[in-house]
Design a protein around this motif. Structure first.
Motif, PDB file in Angstrom:
ATOM      1  N   CYS A 338      -9.829  -1.489  28.661  1.00 39.23           N
ATOM      2  CA  CYS A 338      -9.842  -2.745  29.413  1.00 39.23           C
ATOM      3  C   CYS A 338      -8.774  -2.737  30.502  1.00 39.23           C
ATOM      4  N   TYR A 342      -9.166  -2.395  34.659  1.00 39.77           N
ATOM      5  CA  TYR A 342      -8.640  -3.443  35.534  1.00 39.77           C
ATOM      6  C   TYR A 342      -7.745  -2.845  36.619  1.00 39.77           C
ATOM      7  N   THR A 345      -9.346  -0.892  39.609  1.00 37.74           N
ATOM      8  CA  THR A 345     -10.029  -1.657  40.653  1.00 37.74           C
ATOM      9  C   THR A 345      -9.051  -2.363  41.588  1.00 37.74           C
ATOM     10  N   PHE A 438     -15.436  -4.030  28.557  1.00 34.41           N
ATOM     11  CA  PHE A 438     -15.943  -4.554  29.836  1.00 34.41           C
ATOM     12  C   PHE A 438     -15.869  -6.077  29.873  1.00 34.41           C
ATOM     13  N   SER A 439     -16.119  -6.722  28.729  1.00 39.74           N
ATOM     14  CA  SER A 439     -16.048  -8.184  28.681  1.00 39.74           C
ATOM     15  C   SER A 439     -14.625  -8.660  28.950  1.00 39.74           C
ATOM     16  N   TYR A 441     -12.319  -6.987  30.502  1.00 44.74           N
ATOM     17  CA  TYR A 441     -12.008  -6.648  31.899  1.00 44.74           C
ATOM     18  C   TYR A 441     -12.528  -7.740  32.840  1.00 44.74           C
ATOM     19  N   THR A 442     -13.723  -8.250  32.568  1.00 40.35           N
ATOM     20  CA  THR A 442     -14.296  -9.326  33.396  1.00 40.35           C
ATOM     21  C   THR A 442     -13.442 -10.588  33.323  1.00 40.35           C
ATOM     22  N   LYS A 445     -10.330 -10.117  35.472  1.00 43.98           N
ATOM     23  CA  LYS A 445     -10.611 -10.237  36.906  1.00 43.98           C
ATOM     24  C   LYS A 445     -10.790 -11.702  37.301  1.00 43.98           C
ATOM     25  N   LYS A 446     -11.397 -12.492  36.413  1.00 45.10           N
ATOM     26  CA  LYS A 446     -11.559 -13.917  36.721  1.00 45.10           C
ATOM     27  C   LYS A 446     -10.210 -14.615  36.708  1.00 45.10           C
TER      28      LYS A 446
END
Length: 455
Positions: A338, A342, A345, A438-439, A441-442, A445-446
């Motif tokens: 995770c 992050y 990116t 991935f969850s 990580y999302t 990012k939010k």
């Protein structure tokens, strides 16, 4: 020769495990008798263990303080959190392996003395040396990758010719002045070496156990599929008939894909090992059918039953020994994937992106290796019934068929390695870890996007 090669591989593993204090070392062999009675070996072991724990602990503490000081900066925070997680979990893994040291010794003794070197005599046979040789190659590649992937961090400050530490973290003193810089640099290099060896060796040890057990299931399946021919060999006759059957088999060629280690050899019937058949108790008349080779068949199958029971007990002890470690590793790999995703990116320097990429590849490779071998162990344990069905069981009498039920019943429940009975090492867990990483990580990012919008 097979046991000598295994002993050589184990000696390398023992040396590396003891070098980073994962296992205790017997200093008595180097001490005079009067010092042995003074329990100096125990004192030296404790001091050596505390030395490596200090190397890990002081880096972990300094990283935790750095994280607390970087709460207002997303990029700096997550860069340091990767190393913080690695060093904090390493303390727990080190303590876990010291706690389960005795059980690991039991596993090693079973591996050395109870694992079979080859399958029973038959038309074909499988060797223990095949699985040992494949693991030996994997072990060298894995350890070299882990050590080089962590130690090369120390090269960049040397190439830059600047007083920059490999790991950027808080220190209570000015580490840019000599000799404090040299001491801090040495401590971080030892810490990186410890990371490579601890994570590499603990993972390699579990891989060794699973890999060789899968090879033992190959041996067991080969013995079961050849059980009728084993009985014919043990009877001392039927040589011409066996040669004719073997010639047909060699022309059509056996399928090595049936085995995990794809090495199957044709038996040299004139030199095939034999086992003396044991005398069986008399049975009632209704069970006296197909009595040809009855004693030889029962003897050959009893050896397979004993081998199967030993493998089941070994896997249960293996899970008991490694279930805390598996849970720690799954948690570590989930958090690292995770955080690394992050950071990759974000806009970073080429050097930092290279380091992140190396950690990402190592983490993905380790996760896949664990889950792949766990899935393979499960598949190997349920192949027993297929191996029995591929034998000429229909030519065997009542006493053989009664023994078959013992193996079929034991093979109905697949063998699995779990983390505290919560997660199993299989491809489903592999998918779940990647999905969860991935969850998270999302979510990060939010959060980052919300923080920028608020500013």
């Amino acid at each position: 020769m097979d046991r000598a090669n295994l002993k050589k591989d184990l000696s390398i593993i023992f040396f590396l495990m003891r070098f980073v204090a994962l296992w205790p070392y017997n200093f008595d062999r180097h001490l005079p008798v009067w010092l042995q009675h003074a329990r100096l070996s125990l004192v030296l072991n404790v001091l050596y263990y505390l030395f490596w724990q200090f190397i890990c602990l002081h880096i972990a503490i300094f990283h935790i303080i750095t994280v607390l000081n970087s709460l207002d900066n997303f990029n700096d925070l997550f860069l340091v959190m990767v190393s913080t997680i690695i060093y904090c979990l390493m303390l727990l893994i080190n303590a876990n392996f010291r706690l389960y040291y005795r059980k690991n010794l039991v596993l090693i003794e079973i591996l050395k003395h109870q694992f079979k070197q080859r399958s029973a005599a038959g038309l074909t046979y499988v060797k223990f040396e095949s699985s040992r040789r494949y693991f030996s190659r994997l072990f060298k590649i894995w350890i070299s990758t882990c050590v080089l992937g962590t130690l090369h961090w120390a090269i960049f400050p040397i190439l830059q010719r600047e007083k920059v530490l490999p790991l950027q973290c808080w220190y209570p003193i000015d580490v840019h002045r000599s000799p404090l810089y040299e001491l801090a640099f040495l401590g971080q290099v030892l810490g990186q070496l410890q990371v490579g060896l601890v994570y590499g060796m603990t993972g390699a040890l579990l891989m060794m156990y699973i890999f060789i057990v899968c090879g033992q299931f190959d041996i067991l399946c080969c013995s079961l599929s050849n059980v009728y021919y084993t009985a014919m060999i043990n009877s001392g006759g039927n040589r011409f008939k066996l040669c004719a059957i073997q010639a047909l088999l060699e022309n059509t060629l056996r399928d090595p894909s049936e085995h995990f280690v794809k090495e199957v050899f044709m038996e040299e019937l004139s030199k095939a090992p034999r086992t003396t058949a044991k005398k069986l108790a008399p049975v009632s008349e209704k069970h006296q059918y197909l009595d040809y080779l009855q004693e030889e068949l029962a003897t050959a199958l009893d050896e397979c039953v004993d081998h199967h029971c030993m493998l089941i007990n070994f896997c249960r002890l293996l899970e008991e020994c490694f279930h805390p470690f598996i849970l720690l590793k799954l948690g570590q790999m989930l958090s690292l994937l995770c955080l690394l995703s992050y950071m990759a990116t974000n806009s970073l320097s080429v050097m930092k992106l290279t380091n992140i990429g190396e950690y990402f590849v190592l983490t993905m490779a380790e996760l896949f290796s664990f889950c792949y071998l766990g899935e393979t162990l499960r598949n190997q344990s349920v192949k027993i019934s297929n191996a029995l069905l591929s034998s000429t069981w229909y030519k065997c009498g009542a006493q053989f068929r009664q023994r078959v039920m013992l193996i079929l019943k034991a093979s109905q429940k697949p063998l699995k390695l779990s983390a505290l009975k919560l997660y199993h090492l299989d491809f489903e867990t592999y998918r779940s870890v990647l999905t969860a990483a991935f969850s998270y990580y999302t979510i990060l990012k939010k959060l980052q996007g919300g923080s920028r919008h608020a500013n």
